[in-house]
Scaffold this motif. Structure first.
Motif, mmCIF file in Angstrom:
data_model
loop_
_atom_site.group_PDB
_atom_site.id
_atom_site.type_symbol
_atom_site.label_atom_id
_atom_site.label_comp_id
_atom_site.label_asym_id
_atom_site.label_seq_id
_atom_site.Cartn_x
_atom_site.Cartn_y
_atom_site.Cartn_z
ATOM 1 N N VAL A 1 -57.538 -40.569 14.730
ATOM 2 C CA VAL A 1 -58.253 -41.509 13.875
ATOM 3 C C VAL A 1 -58.289 -40.964 12.456
ATOM 4 C CG1 VAL A 1 -60.454 -42.653 13.459
ATOM 5 C CG2 VAL A 1 -59.642 -42.358 15.800
ATOM 6 N N GLY B 1 -59.356 -39.916 8.901
ATOM 7 C CA GLY B 1 -60.658 -39.652 8.307
ATOM 8 C C GLY B 1 -61.655 -38.985 9.226
ATOM 9 N N LEU C 1 -62.725 -47.044 16.943
ATOM 10 C CA LEU C 1 -62.771 -46.189 15.756
ATOM 11 C C LEU C 1 -61.663 -46.559 14.775
ATOM 12 C CD1 LEU C 1 -63.550 -42.676 17.287
ATOM 13 C CD2 LEU C 1 -65.116 -44.178 16.031
ATOM 14 N N LEU C 2 -60.479 -46.834 15.284
ATOM 15 C CA LEU C 2 -59.371 -47.211 14.409
ATOM 16 C C LEU C 2 -59.658 -48.496 13.639
ATOM 17 C CD1 LEU C 2 -56.360 -46.345 16.729
ATOM 18 C CD2 LEU C 2 -56.908 -45.252 14.541
ATOM 19 N N SER C 3 -60.490 -49.362 14.202
ATOM 20 C CA SER C 3 -60.785 -50.653 13.575
ATOM 21 C C SER C 3 -62.123 -50.700 12.851
ATOM 22 C CB SER C 3 -60.770 -51.764 14.648
ATOM 23 O OG SER C 3 -59.485 -51.879 15.197
ATOM 24 N N HIS C 4 -62.908 -49.628 12.913
ATOM 25 C CA HIS C 4 -64.248 -49.625 12.320
ATOM 26 C C HIS C 4 -64.464 -48.352 11.507
ATOM 27 C CE1 HIS C 4 -64.604 -52.544 15.602
ATOM 28 N NE2 HIS C 4 -65.552 -53.091 14.864
ATOM 29 N N PRO C 5 -63.975 -48.325 10.269
ATOM 30 C CA PRO C 5 -64.099 -47.108 9.461
ATOM 31 C C PRO C 5 -65.547 -46.683 9.212
ATOM 32 C CG PRO C 5 -63.070 -48.889 8.198
ATOM 33 C CD PRO C 5 -63.218 -49.375 9.610
ATOM 34 N N GLU C 6 -66.476 -47.616 9.208
ATOM 35 C CA GLU C 6 -67.885 -47.250 9.016
ATOM 36 C C GLU C 6 -68.424 -46.458 10.210
ATOM 37 O OE1 GLU C 6 -67.998 -51.051 11.341
ATOM 38 O OE2 GLU C 6 -66.752 -50.295 9.707
ATOM 39 N N VAL D 1 -66.469 -44.527 12.041
ATOM 40 C CA VAL D 1 -65.812 -43.230 11.900
ATOM 41 C C VAL D 1 -66.664 -42.316 11.021
ATOM 42 C CG1 VAL D 1 -63.795 -42.018 10.956
ATOM 43 C CG2 VAL D 1 -63.485 -44.114 12.286
ATOM 44 N N LYS D 2 -67.195 -42.851 9.919
ATOM 45 C CA LYS D 2 -68.045 -42.044 9.028
ATOM 46 C C LYS D 2 -69.284 -41.560 9.767
ATOM 47 C CE LYS D 2 -66.504 -44.252 4.794
ATOM 48 N NZ LYS D 2 -66.820 -45.229 3.756
ATOM 49 N N GLU E 1 -68.202 -38.859 12.244
ATOM 50 C CA GLU E 1 -67.927 -37.619 11.509
ATOM 51 C C GLU E 1 -69.234 -36.890 11.199
ATOM 52 O OE1 GLU E 1 -65.860 -34.651 9.310
ATOM 53 O OE2 GLU E 1 -65.054 -36.186 10.645
#
Length: 142
Positions: free
Chosen positions: A7, A9, A87-92, A94-95, A98
């Motif tokens: 993923v 980021g 996760l690949l489709s929802h960058p928010e 992912v943050k 992280e």
């Protein structure tokens, strides 16, 4: 988490997580010596019913590969693939993941089991969202 290293980021250890799917865990169990002969450890279910977990460690003790074997049709397959695709489709998300990983790592920098336990509630909450999203957006209609 399986697939999370792919993923963008999302910080992760340089470990490859693979999800081999087998027809029979019993047959796989009978072949565990072949897996060991390749250099993998055999840890059995290792806390997840229906899984066979086999890590590969490098010559200096670093983890290189995690094999997470499941039998065809196991619910865990959907859970892992859905979370990766979510996760690949929802960058928010992912943050948020992280941040959660960094928080857990700061609390347990040398204990990977405690680290996993620390972030488990966050992951489980988002896995539920991911599975629902996956069923509605990714899976072919039946």
């Amino acid at each position: 988490h399986i697939g999370s290293t792919s993923v963008p980021g999302l910080g992760a250890k340089p470990v490859i997580d693979l999800l081999p799917i087998v027809r029979s865990l019993e047959q796989l169990d009978d072949q565990q010596q072949l897996i060991k002969a390749l250099g993998y450890e055999w840890r059995g279910a290792f806390g997840i019913s229906g899984r066979r977990y086999c890590p590969l460690t490098g010559p200096t003790g670093e983890r290189l590969v995690h094999l997470h074997f499941f039998q065809e049709g196991a619910a865990h397959i959907l859970r892992h693939l859905a979370f990766r695709d979510y996760l690949l489709s929802h960058p928010e998300v992912v943050k948020g993941y992280e941040a959660e990983k960094r928080r857990a790592a700061a609390l347990h920098p040398t204990d990977s089991l405690a680290y996993n336990d620390e972030k488990a509630a966050w992951v489980q909450k988002h896995e539920k969202d991911a599975v629902e999203w996956y069923k509605n957006n990714r899976m072919p209609s039946s």
